[in-house]
Design a protein around this motif. Structure first.
Motif, PDB file in Angstrom:
ATOM      1  N   VAL A  30     -25.860 -33.853  -4.827  1.00 24.45           N
ATOM      2  CA  VAL A  30     -24.511 -34.203  -5.263  1.00 24.45           C
ATOM      3  C   VAL A  30     -24.318 -35.713  -5.290  1.00 24.45           C
ATOM      4  N   VAL A  31     -23.838 -36.210  -6.432  1.00 28.28           N
ATOM      5  CA  VAL A  31     -23.538 -37.627  -6.605  1.00 28.28           C
ATOM      6  C   VAL A  31     -22.055 -37.885  -6.354  1.00 28.28           C
ATOM      7  N   GLU A  32     -21.209 -36.944  -6.790  1.00 26.70           N
ATOM      8  CA  GLU A  32     -19.753 -37.097  -6.679  1.00 26.70           C
ATOM      9  C   GLU A  32     -19.136 -35.718  -6.552  1.00 26.70           C
ATOM     10  N   GLU A  33     -18.006 -35.626  -5.825  1.00 30.18           N
ATOM     11  CA  GLU A  33     -17.341 -34.343  -5.625  1.00 30.18           C
ATOM     12  C   GLU A  33     -15.830 -34.522  -5.616  1.00 30.18           C
ATOM     13  N   ARG A  34     -15.136 -33.624  -6.307  1.00 24.67           N
ATOM     14  CA  ARG A  34     -13.669 -33.569  -6.301  1.00 24.67           C
ATOM     15  C   ARG A  34     -13.284 -32.123  -6.032  1.00 24.67           C
TER      16      ARG A  34
END
Length: 98
Positions: free
Chosen positions: A80-84
């Motif tokens: 995972v690079v980014e999570e929202r």
């Protein structure tokens, strides 16, 4: 109308990591209170949105705080690079017939 309790998570993953991410993403068993779950991914395979329907916010929160969920998140972390994420309440919209 029936009200839905929905958890939505969108993650950007490393290029070429979709297959490994999917293996880590799947929980070992169905969490209590989970009604349905869907996953949608972009054409390039780098963004995945998960949508899960729950009996209530409380059962969703209990799963989110559980040890199996902590382990699942740790397994996904390398990809995972980014999570929202966010929790929503809502209902199905009636689509007018032509």
């Amino acid at each position: 109308m029936e009200e839905h309790f929905v958890w939505v998570t969108t993650r950007r993953v490393r290029p070429g990591a979709l297959e490994e991410f999917e293996r880590a993403w799947r929980p070992p068993s169905s969490p209590q209170g989970l009604r349905r779950a869907f996953a949608y991914w972009s054409e390039d395979g780098q963004e995945i949105t998960g949508v899960s329907f729950w009996d209530s916010k409380e059962v969703c929160d209990a799963w989110r705080a559980s040890e199996p969920e902590k382990q699942r998140r740790a397994a996904m972390a390398p990809y995972v690079v980014e999570e929202r994420e966010g929790f929503y309440r809502g209902r199905e919209l009636a689509i007018p017939q032509r």
